[in-house]
Design a protein around this motif. Structure first.
Motif, PDB file in Angstrom:
ATOM      1  N   SER A  50       0.836  -1.207   0.000  1.00 17.47           N
ATOM      2  CA  SER A  50       0.000   0.000   0.000  1.00 17.47           C
ATOM      3  C   SER A  50       0.869   1.254   0.000  1.00 17.47           C
ATOM      4  O   SER A  50       0.433   2.321  -0.408  1.00 17.47           O
ATOM      5  N   ALA A  51       2.105   1.114   0.458  1.00 16.25           N
ATOM      6  CA  ALA A  51       3.012   2.263   0.500  1.00 16.25           C
ATOM      7  C   ALA A  51       3.874   2.346  -0.762  1.00 16.25           C
ATOM      8  O   ALA A  51       4.819   3.118  -0.824  1.00 16.25           O
ATOM      9  N   GLY A  52       3.553   1.520  -1.746  1.00 15.84           N
ATOM     10  CA  GLY A  52       4.218   1.632  -3.035  1.00 15.84           C
ATOM     11  C   GLY A  52       5.266   0.579  -3.343  1.00 15.84           C
ATOM     12  O   GLY A  52       5.930   0.658  -4.367  1.00 15.84           O
ATOM     13  N   LEU A  65      11.927  -8.311   6.060  1.00 24.00           N
ATOM     14  CA  LEU A  65      11.034  -8.007   4.952  1.00 24.00           C
ATOM     15  C   LEU A  65      11.888  -7.579   3.764  1.00 24.00           C
ATOM     16  O   LEU A  65      12.636  -6.610   3.843  1.00 24.00           O
ATOM     17  N   LYS A  66      11.775  -8.347   2.680  1.00 24.79           N
ATOM     18  CA  LYS A  66      12.497  -7.969   1.472  1.00 24.79           C
ATOM     19  C   LYS A  66      11.521  -7.230   0.562  1.00 24.79           C
ATOM     20  O   LYS A  66      10.479  -7.768   0.202  1.00 24.79           O
ATOM     21  N   VAL A  67      11.860  -6.002   0.249  1.00 26.08           N
ATOM     22  CA  VAL A  67      10.982  -5.214  -0.609  1.00 26.08           C
ATOM     23  C   VAL A  67      11.740  -4.703  -1.823  1.00 26.08           C
ATOM     24  O   VAL A  67      12.966  -4.577  -1.804  1.00 26.08           O
ATOM     25  N   ASN A  72      11.049   6.574  -7.259  1.00 26.34           N
ATOM     26  CA  ASN A  72      10.189   7.755  -7.443  1.00 26.34           C
ATOM     27  C   ASN A  72       8.788   7.534  -6.885  1.00 26.34           C
ATOM     28  O   ASN A  72       7.986   8.451  -6.822  1.00 26.34           O
ATOM     29  N   ARG A  73       8.485   6.318  -6.473  1.00 27.85           N
ATOM     30  CA  ARG A  73       7.140   6.028  -5.968  1.00 27.85           C
ATOM     31  C   ARG A  73       7.112   5.789  -4.462  1.00 27.85           C
ATOM     32  O   ARG A  73       6.083   5.962  -3.826  1.00 27.85           O
ATOM     33  N   SER A  74       8.222   5.340  -3.923  1.00 27.66           N
ATOM     34  CA  SER A  74       8.196   4.975  -2.511  1.00 27.66           C
ATOM     35  C   SER A  74       9.569   5.130  -1.893  1.00 27.66           C
ATOM     36  O   SER A  74      10.523   5.539  -2.551  1.00 27.66           O
ATOM     37  N   SER A  75       9.667   4.813  -0.608  1.00 28.49           N
ATOM     38  CA  SER A  75      10.949   4.871   0.087  1.00 28.49           C
ATOM     39  C   SER A  75      10.885   3.916   1.269  1.00 28.49           C
ATOM     40  O   SER A  75       9.803   3.466   1.657  1.00 28.49           O
ATOM     41  N   ASP A  77      11.345   4.645   4.345  1.00 25.74           N
ATOM     42  CA  ASP A  77      10.579   5.281   5.420  1.00 25.74           C
ATOM     43  C   ASP A  77       9.079   5.157   5.188  1.00 25.74           C
ATOM     44  O   ASP A  77       8.319   4.854   6.097  1.00 25.74           O
ATOM     45  N   LYS A  78       8.686   5.408   3.954  1.00 30.16           N
ATOM     46  CA  LYS A  78       7.264   5.361   3.599  1.00 30.16           C
ATOM     47  C   LYS A  78       6.706   3.961   3.879  1.00 30.16           C
ATOM     48  O   LYS A  78       5.625   3.812   4.453  1.00 30.16           O
ATOM     49  N   ILE A  79       7.458   2.962   3.465  1.00 31.65           N
ATOM     50  CA  ILE A  79       7.032   1.579   3.660  1.00 31.65           C
ATOM     51  C   ILE A  79       6.976   1.248   5.148  1.00 31.65           C
ATOM     52  O   ILE A  79       5.990   0.679   5.637  1.00 31.65           O
TER      53      ILE A  79
END
Ligand SMILES: [Cu+2]
Length: 150
Positions: A50-52, A65-67, A72-75, A77-79
């Motif tokens: 949901s955080a990109g 957590l592997k992301v 340009n869409r997320s970071s 911190d955002k996640i």
């Protein structure tokens, strides 16, 4: 016919350039997220997406957590903030307490402690965490808090 070929070549090179740009802006990261079970996994991964995050895979065993996400869409911190809002502690953020209270009983994981030392002692007092016990190496809490060492 020749101009058509040139056009096609041009379009193709534009496509290739865009494609390689898109690839370089995709970042992969491993984030520590506290949690317990498969239900936690679903919540954590949903929050990350949901955080990109374009991919999110939380490992119950090592709490990692592997992301991957487009920069340009997320970071990170955002996640992590999205995960914290759903009640889970992450390496840099503390989970929302109200959300934590609403978690299913099996998901009430051991909270990340603000002062790591007290939690570390409690963890090391766990029977499974006793130094030289056979379980020590396999118990994640021991490995995290490095009770197994020394
Ligand atoms: Cu759970």
């Amino acid at each position: 016919m020749k101009t058509l070929n040139i056009c096609a070549a041009l379009l193709f090179s534009i496509f290739v350039i865009n494609f390689s740009n898109a690839q370089t802006s995709l970042k992969k990261e491993t984030i520590k997220v506290w949690g317990n079970c498969g239900m936690c996994k679903a919540t954590i991964e949903k929050a990350a997406k949901s955080a990109g995050a374009s991919t999110a895979n939380w490992n119950e065993e090592n709490k990692e957590l592997k992301v991957s996400y487009a920069v340009n869409r997320s970071s990170s911190d955002k996640i992590q903030q999205a995960i914290a809002r759903s009640g889970y502690d992450t390496q840099d953020f503390t989970g929302d307490t109200k959300a934590y209270d609403k978690l299913h009983s099996c998901c009430k994981y051991e909270r990340k402690s603000a002062a790591g030392t007290t939690k570390s002692t409690a963890c090391c007092n766990d029977a499974k965490c006793v130094k030289d016990a056979g379980d020590c190496k396999s118990a994640q809490c021991c490995k995290d808090k490095t009770c197994c060492k020394s």
